[in-house]
Structures are given as C-alpha cells and as structure tokens.
Scaffold this motif. Structure first.
Motif, PDB file in Angstrom:
ATOM      1  N   ALA A  27       0.870  -1.175   0.000  1.00 40.72           N
ATOM      2  CA  ALA A  27       0.000   0.000   0.000  1.00 40.72           C
ATOM      3  C   ALA A  27       0.906   1.225   0.000  1.00 40.72           C
ATOM      4  N   GLY A  28       1.164   1.768  -1.191  1.00 45.68           N
ATOM      5  CA  GLY A  28       2.166   2.827  -1.297  1.00 45.68           C
ATOM      6  C   GLY A  28       3.531   2.244  -0.987  1.00 45.68           C
ATOM      7  N   ASP A  29       4.208   2.832  -0.019  1.00 45.77           N
ATOM      8  CA  ASP A  29       5.503   2.297   0.419  1.00 45.77           C
ATOM      9  C   ASP A  29       5.372   1.335   1.598  1.00 45.77           C
ATOM     10  N   ASP A  30       4.145   1.137   2.092  1.00 42.97           N
ATOM     11  CA  ASP A  30       3.931   0.233   3.222  1.00 42.97           C
ATOM     12  C   ASP A  30       3.907  -1.222   2.763  1.00 42.97           C
ATOM     13  N   ILE A  31       4.543  -2.069   3.535  1.00 41.33           N
ATOM     14  CA  ILE A  31       4.536  -3.513   3.284  1.00 41.33           C
ATOM     15  C   ILE A  31       3.612  -4.153   4.305  1.00 41.33           C
ATOM     16  N   LEU A  32       2.611  -4.889   3.810  1.00 39.75           N
ATOM     17  CA  LEU A  32       1.589  -5.486   4.660  1.00 39.75           C
ATOM     18  C   LEU A  32       1.680  -7.011   4.593  1.00 39.75           C
ATOM     19  N   ILE A  33       1.273  -7.657   5.668  1.00 41.27           N
ATOM     20  CA  ILE A  33       1.129  -9.107   5.667  1.00 41.27           C
ATOM     21  C   ILE A  33      -0.322  -9.422   5.988  1.00 41.27           C
ATOM     22  N   ALA A  34      -0.931 -10.315   5.212  1.00 41.65           N
ATOM     23  CA  ALA A  34      -2.325 -10.711   5.397  1.00 41.65           C
ATOM     24  C   ALA A  34      -2.387 -12.191   5.759  1.00 41.65           C
ATOM     25  N   ASP A  35      -3.209 -12.523   6.743  1.00 39.99           N
ATOM     26  CA  ASP A  35      -3.417 -13.900   7.170  1.00 39.99           C
ATOM     27  C   ASP A  35      -4.473 -14.536   6.263  1.00 39.99           C
ATOM     28  N   LEU A  36      -4.075 -15.546   5.480  1.00 38.87           N
ATOM     29  CA  LEU A  36      -4.971 -16.172   4.508  1.00 38.87           C
ATOM     30  C   LEU A  36      -6.026 -17.061   5.151  1.00 38.87           C
ATOM     31  N   ARG A  37      -5.902 -17.341   6.417  1.00 38.52           N
ATOM     32  CA  ARG A  37      -6.817 -18.279   7.064  1.00 38.52           C
ATOM     33  C   ARG A  37      -8.176 -17.663   7.350  1.00 38.52           C
ATOM     34  N   MET A  38      -8.239 -16.335   7.467  1.00 41.51           N
ATOM     35  CA  MET A  38      -9.473 -15.675   7.891  1.00 41.51           C
ATOM     36  C   MET A  38      -9.871 -14.612   6.898  1.00 41.51           C
ATOM     37  N   GLY A  39     -11.009 -14.840   6.233  1.00 43.18           N
ATOM     38  CA  GLY A  39     -11.485 -13.935   5.214  1.00 43.18           C
ATOM     39  C   GLY A  39     -11.441 -14.578   3.843  1.00 43.18           C
ATOM     40  N   MET A  40     -11.922 -13.853   2.861  1.00 39.92           N
ATOM     41  CA  MET A  40     -11.979 -14.332   1.484  1.00 39.92           C
ATOM     42  C   MET A  40     -11.175 -13.380   0.603  1.00 39.92           C
ATOM     43  N   THR A  41     -10.408 -13.932  -0.304  1.00 42.63           N
ATOM     44  CA  THR A  41      -9.622 -13.122  -1.239  1.00 42.63           C
ATOM     45  C   THR A  41     -10.549 -12.126  -1.945  1.00 42.63           C
ATOM     46  N   PRO A  42     -10.180 -10.853  -2.020  1.00 44.75           N
ATOM     47  CA  PRO A  42      -8.941 -10.226  -1.541  1.00 44.75           C
ATOM     48  C   PRO A  42      -9.091  -9.549  -0.179  1.00 44.75           C
ATOM     49  N   ASN A  43     -10.248  -9.750   0.473  1.00 43.81           N
ATOM     50  CA  ASN A  43     -10.558  -9.008   1.693  1.00 43.81           C
ATOM     51  C   ASN A  43     -10.314  -9.859   2.935  1.00 43.81           C
ATOM     52  N   TYR A  44      -9.049 -10.043   3.266  1.00 43.45           N
ATOM     53  CA  TYR A  44      -8.733 -10.817   4.457  1.00 43.45           C
ATOM     54  C   TYR A  44      -8.886  -9.943   5.698  1.00 43.45           C
ATOM     55  N   VAL A  45      -9.365 -10.565   6.776  1.00 40.99           N
ATOM     56  CA  VAL A  45      -9.764  -9.824   7.972  1.00 40.99           C
ATOM     57  C   VAL A  45      -8.568  -9.203   8.681  1.00 40.99           C
ATOM     58  N   PHE A  46      -7.455  -9.937   8.720  1.00 40.52           N
ATOM     59  CA  PHE A  46      -6.298  -9.460   9.483  1.00 40.52           C
ATOM     60  C   PHE A  46      -5.132  -9.155   8.551  1.00 40.52           C
ATOM     61  N   ARG A  47      -4.876  -7.854   8.380  1.00 40.50           N
ATOM     62  CA  ARG A  47      -3.728  -7.368   7.609  1.00 40.50           C
ATOM     63  C   ARG A  47      -3.008  -6.324   8.462  1.00 40.50           C
ATOM     64  N   PHE A  48      -1.692  -6.390   8.434  1.00 38.57           N
ATOM     65  CA  PHE A  48      -0.913  -5.489   9.276  1.00 38.57           C
ATOM     66  C   PHE A  48       0.246  -4.885   8.485  1.00 38.57           C
ATOM     67  N   ARG A  49       0.471  -3.597   8.684  1.00 35.46           N
ATOM     68  CA  ARG A  49       1.704  -2.983   8.195  1.00 35.46           C
ATOM     69  C   ARG A  49       2.819  -3.348   9.156  1.00 35.46           C
ATOM     70  N   VAL A  50       3.893  -3.903   8.611  1.00 37.18           N
ATOM     71  CA  VAL A  50       5.028  -4.289   9.449  1.00 37.18           C
ATOM     72  C   VAL A  50       6.330  -3.650   8.976  1.00 37.18           C
ATOM     73  N   ALA A  51       6.321  -3.065   7.771  1.00 39.16           N
ATOM     74  CA  ALA A  51       7.557  -2.502   7.228  1.00 39.16           C
ATOM     75  C   ALA A  51       7.222  -1.481   6.153  1.00 39.16           C
ATOM     76  N   THR A  52       8.233  -0.728   5.753  1.00 37.44           N
ATOM     77  CA  THR A  52       8.119   0.157   4.598  1.00 37.44           C
ATOM     78  C   THR A  52       9.250  -0.148   3.637  1.00 37.44           C
ATOM     79  N   GLN A  53       9.010   0.151   2.372  1.00 35.81           N
ATOM     80  CA  GLN A  53      10.029  -0.090   1.363  1.00 35.81           C
ATOM     81  C   GLN A  53      10.875   1.169   1.192  1.00 35.81           C
ATOM     82  N   GLN A  54      12.171   0.997   1.353  1.00 34.30           N
ATOM     83  CA  GLN A  54      13.122   2.082   1.108  1.00 34.30           C
ATOM     84  C   GLN A  54      14.156   1.554   0.124  1.00 34.30           C
ATOM     85  N   GLY A  55      14.035   2.014  -1.114  1.00 34.46           N
ATOM     86  CA  GLY A  55      14.884   1.462  -2.169  1.00 34.46           C
ATOM     87  C   GLY A  55      14.489   0.018  -2.423  1.00 34.46           C
ATOM     88  N   ASP A  56      15.453  -0.871  -2.296  1.00 40.45           N
ATOM     89  CA  ASP A  56      15.150  -2.287  -2.484  1.00 40.45           C
ATOM     90  C   ASP A  56      15.140  -3.034  -1.153  1.00 40.45           C
TER      91      ASP A  56
END
Length: 355
Positions: free
Chosen positions: A269-298
């Motif tokens: 999401a922009g420069d934010d890196i998110l992780i989504a738990d595939l166990r809960m929810g239906m693609t593409p709207n998974y219930v639990f998604r969290f920003r854990v990092a940002t992308q800086q360069g590579d």
C-alpha cells in the motif's frame, strides 16, 4: 466464536448445571456471563496491534488457568445466591464448564487458542467451524430465550435444553467429520501439494475453502461436501507483488508468518509492506492485515505496526455465488475470475518462505 454464541453456550451450560438450584433465568444469566469472561483479554492494553492479534486467546483461554480461577469465581457466586451456599462442588463444576466450553469451542475455529498454556504454548486451531455459524448457535439461542422467559424449572424446559445442547454438540462433530472428508478431496485435487488449509466458507459447513501455498503463489478452490471435486475451478494468486522488498527477518513479520502457519501473503500500500493472514477472510478481503515494514529502495525497513482494514468485507456477487455453490452449482466466483486456471494445477514443491 462470536460473543453472542459464547454467551448462549455459557447460558445453556449454566442452566443445565445450576437451573434446578436457582432457576433457569438466574442460572442462564450466570452461565452467559461466565461464558464471555475469557474474551475480556481483548481489553488488555497490548503494546501494539500485532500483539493484540497473536496473544488473544492466550492465558484466559487456558484450561489450566481456568481451573485455577474456578474456586475464586465459584466462591463469589456462592455468596451471591443463598440457594447455592451449600452447593460448592456444583457451583465449581458449573464455573469450570462455562469457562472450558468457551475455550474448547474457540479451538474448533481456525484462529488459534492456547488451551494448554503454559505447558504447551502452541495455539490450537482445528478450523472445522466458521467463527459465526447459525446452525450451531440457533438451538442454544432458543434454549437461552426460553430460560429467560420462565420463572421455574420444568420438564419441558429440560427437554428443550437437552435437545439444544445435544444438537449443537452433534453439529460440531459433523463439522469435524466433514472437514476430514473435504481434506481427502483436497488432497486428491492438489496432488503432491502441502500444506493444505481446509476451512468452511462463511456461515455454513457445506461449502469449504481449500488453500494451498507455493513459494510465489497461493491457490484457492471451493468444494461442496456433497459434490465431486472433478471440474472444480482453481484460482491462483501471487503471494508477493513483483518488486516488493522481502520483510523476512523483521520480528513482527516473522511472528505473524509463524502465527498464520505459513498461510500468508504480502501486500503493498504505497511504500507500506503489509502481511495478510490467509486463514481468515476471502480473497482479496482478508480480515487481518498489518503494516510491518516500509520499502526504502530495495530494502524492507521495520515500521510501527498498524492494522489495515479492507474497504469491504465481501465482493460483488459473493452471496449469490455462495448460495449457488452450497446448492451444488459450479459457479465461478466473480472476485477471483481473472485468476482462474484452465483445468487443475498442483501447487508444486512447498516452502515456508515467499522470499
């Protein structure tokens, strides 16, 4: 499970154990309150939303911790009700059963419940029942409403309560058996692919979602418990967008990846890196998604964790698709149509990492 179901289950258990002693109404109220107590851990001030997600259903759901607090709660209840002053064993049994059935029911969902904490901290998530399932809840609600509507114990209410508890318990047995049947169908469909996740779709136990993962993709398929897997559409989705830095090694990401048992995808999401738990929810709207990092360069750089909510919980046409598939049709899901594969495909050699 949802709070309404847990209250109704606790009310049913409380009425069954204490109803003759204090009346169905009081017993159901006490049981309902006890049946919701373990979920008060959601109000614990965790340091961040990742802790709140991964540590929920922890000590408060442990069968051992519940046994330890039973005397305290039991003695408080005995002091509240004169008719229970001489019924210590009965009260303690009621308290423990109301607490333990909450934890055991939660363990039947896919989330993960630490019922053996602190001796075994691995969360248990059988995943044979959806977090909200009307067929499980309705019999308990009927008995609960009846309990609150009458003043004294009766043979008719006893029969109603017995039927409600037997039906709800039998339904859990059905979902566990159905899950094993569906796992067999899934293993045939994804020959050689592991691991496989087999869980019911929302609000039912007839249509099941099967998810298989490979290093770069995850695959969804939807199988009817009464149908044949032949001709089932398989949908293939990327697990990490092209060009996105790998967040592996970042503590919060690694913890979420482990909590999901490897069933996760990485989003951007922009420069934010998110992780989504595939166990809960239906693609593409998974219930639990969290920003854990940002992308800086590579590179992926740790960021303050934040839960990211989907704009909607279901996609256009999902309800019609769900009912059609439950009825035995082989309708394609619109939200995943562009990801459909021609014929069947195995997920290939499996690895835990997407990087």
């Amino acid at each position: 499970m949802d709070s309404v179901t847990q209250f109704a289950l606790g009310a049913g258990v409380g009425a069954a154990v204490l109803g003759r002693a204090v009346g169905p109404r009081k017993a159901a109220l006490v049981g309902g309150v006890l049946g919701t107590l373990p979920d008060l851990d959601v109000y614990f001030p965790y340091e961040n939303p990742v802790d709140s997600f991964t540590l929920h259903r922890g000590p408060s759901h442990s069968l051992f911790v519940q046994a330890a607090v039973t005397p305290v709660l039991g003695e408080a209840i005995r002091l509240m009700f004169r008719d229970l002053r001489d019924r210590r064993v009965l009260v303690w049994v009621a308290v423990y059963l109301c607490l333990a059935t909450h934890a055991l029911l939660d363990a039947m969902t896919i989330y993960g419940t630490r019922i053996f904490w602190p001796f075994w901290t691995e969360p248990i998530g059988i995943g044979s029942v959806f977090i909200i399932d009307p067929l499980y809840t309705i019999p308990l609600l009927v008995a609960m409403v009846w309990a609150f509507s009458i003043g004294g114990w009766s043979a008719r209410f006893q029969r109603c309560l017995s039927v409600a508890l037997v039906l709800s318990t039998a339904y859990l047995g059905w979902t566990a058996a159905a899950q094993q049947v569906m796992r067999g169908k899934a293993e045939a469909l994804f020959a050689g692919a592991a691991p496989l996740l087999v869980t019911p779709t929302p609000f039912n136990s007839v249509l099941w979602k099967v998810t298989a993962v490979s290093p770069d993709s995850y695959f969804n398929a939807y199988l009817n418990v009464f149908g044949d897997a032949a001709g089932t559409t398989i949908y293939r989705h990327p697990r990490r967008p092209s060009g996105l830095a790998c967040p592996e090694g970042i503590e919060l990401f690694d913890r979420l990846a482990a909590f999901s048992k490897g069933f996760y995808r990485i989003d951007r999401a922009g420069d934010d890196i998110l992780i989504a738990d595939l166990r809960m929810g239906m693609t593409p709207n998974y219930v639990f998604r969290f920003r854990v990092a940002t992308q800086q360069g590579d590179r992926a750089v740790p960021a303050a964790p934040k839960r990211v909510f989907s704009e909607r919980r279901r996609e256009e046409g999902d309800l019609d698709w769900l009912f059609a598939r439950m009825a035995g049709g082989n309708t394609m899901r619109l939200a995943e149509r562009i990801h459909a594969l021609a014929g069947t495909a195995a997920a290939g050699q499996q690895k835990k990492s997407v990087c």
